[in-house]
Design a protein around this motif. Structure first.
Motif, mmCIF file in Angstrom:
data_model
loop_
_atom_site.group_PDB
_atom_site.id
_atom_site.type_symbol
_atom_site.label_atom_id
_atom_site.label_comp_id
_atom_site.label_asym_id
_atom_site.label_seq_id
_atom_site.Cartn_x
_atom_site.Cartn_y
_atom_site.Cartn_z
ATOM 1 N N GLU A 98 0.923 -1.164 0.240
ATOM 2 C CA GLU A 98 0.343 0.072 0.224
ATOM 3 C C GLU A 98 0.581 1.098 -0.245
ATOM 4 N N ALA A 101 2.100 1.029 -3.004
ATOM 5 C CA ALA A 101 1.290 2.484 -3.716
ATOM 6 C C ALA A 101 0.971 4.006 -3.942
ATOM 7 N N LYS A 107 6.876 -0.076 -10.692
ATOM 8 C CA LYS A 107 6.384 -1.221 -10.899
ATOM 9 C C LYS A 107 7.126 -2.041 -10.060
ATOM 10 N N THR A 139 -0.777 -6.901 -6.830
ATOM 11 C CA THR A 139 -0.984 -6.375 -7.869
ATOM 12 C C THR A 139 -2.533 -5.920 -6.830
ATOM 13 N N GLY A 140 -2.728 -6.124 -5.785
ATOM 14 C CA GLY A 140 -4.018 -6.040 -4.541
ATOM 15 C C GLY A 140 -3.990 -4.621 -5.105
ATOM 16 N N ALA A 141 -3.072 -4.342 -4.693
ATOM 17 C CA ALA A 141 -2.553 -2.555 -4.842
ATOM 18 C C ALA A 141 -2.618 -2.216 -5.632
ATOM 19 N N GLY A 142 -2.438 -2.734 -6.966
ATOM 20 C CA GLY A 142 -3.022 -1.537 -7.568
ATOM 21 C C GLY A 142 -1.585 -1.536 -8.433
ATOM 22 N N ILE A 143 -0.725 -2.011 -8.179
ATOM 23 C CA ILE A 143 1.184 -1.895 -8.550
ATOM 24 C C ILE A 143 1.713 -3.046 -9.947
ATOM 25 N N ALA A 144 1.717 -2.317 -10.683
ATOM 26 C CA ALA A 144 2.793 -3.466 -12.252
ATOM 27 C C ALA A 144 3.364 -3.497 -11.805
ATOM 28 N N ARG A 173 1.815 -7.839 -15.534
ATOM 29 C CA ARG A 173 1.963 -7.643 -16.578
ATOM 30 C C ARG A 173 2.749 -7.927 -17.657
#
Length: 181
Positions: A98, A101, A107, A139-144, A173
């Motif tokens: 988090e 993010a 990335k 990935t759950g936190a939206g990070i590539a 990704r």
């Protein structure tokens, strides 16, 4: 990010700590235990600004072992640098994901050398489960997230399945494959 002109410097790579929590059989890094100081990091940021650098890459060893790594990532982003983190993924928990993010890390590249049997044979017992958990946090936190896979004769038949798992189940990704000499 603002476009910088007049500079040939695209990326600067730093090693906050020359240490790792794993002992990978194929690792070429000389793990001296040295750690980057606050003064050195401040000089890196100043130099990056002077050179018009675009990106600061945190590599290692395992950069997340350094107590200031997350702070430094936040400072690099505040300085409008694109930040890339190279990690074995085992030190990433929900809170650090988090924080990465929120900082806006571009990335995170995580080493994943096969499924549990192959990965743990290279990196140590339990490394796969911890790396996979770290990837899920990221990935759950939206990070590539990208993975890098070392292809060798003991995992070559499972690399395509690992890629499908990483992209389909873990949400990465892309996959970068390297080979051993």
């Amino acid at each position: 990010l603002p476009r910088r002109t007049g500079s040939d410097v695209v990326s600067i790579e730093i090693e906050p700590i020359s240490g790792c929590n794993l002992r990978c059989r194929h690792c070429f890094v000389q793990l001296t235990g040295n750690t980057m100081t606050e003064a050195t990091f401040a000089a890196v940021l100043e130099g990056a600004a002077q050179l018009g650098a675009v990106e600061l890459a945190f590599n290692g060893g395992e950069p997340l072992l350094h107590a200031s790594c997350l702070d430094w990532i936040e400072r690099a982003r505040a300085a409008e640098l694109r930040v890339v983190l190279f990690s074995n993924g085992t030190r990433v928990d929900a809170a650090s994901a988090e924080r990465l993010a929120r900082a806006g890390v571009a990335k995170v590249v995580v080493s994943l050398d096969g499924f549990e049997r192959e990965h743990d044979a290279l990196r140590g017992k339990g490394a796969f489960a911890r790396a996979e958990a770290g990837i899920r946090h990221l990935t759950g936190a939206g990070i590539a997230v990208w993975i890098t896979t070392l292809v060798h004769r003991k995992n070559q038949t499972s690399v395509d399945a690992l890629t499908r798992h990483a992209v389909g189940s873990l949400g990465v990704r892309g996959v970068r494959r390297t080979t051993v000499m």
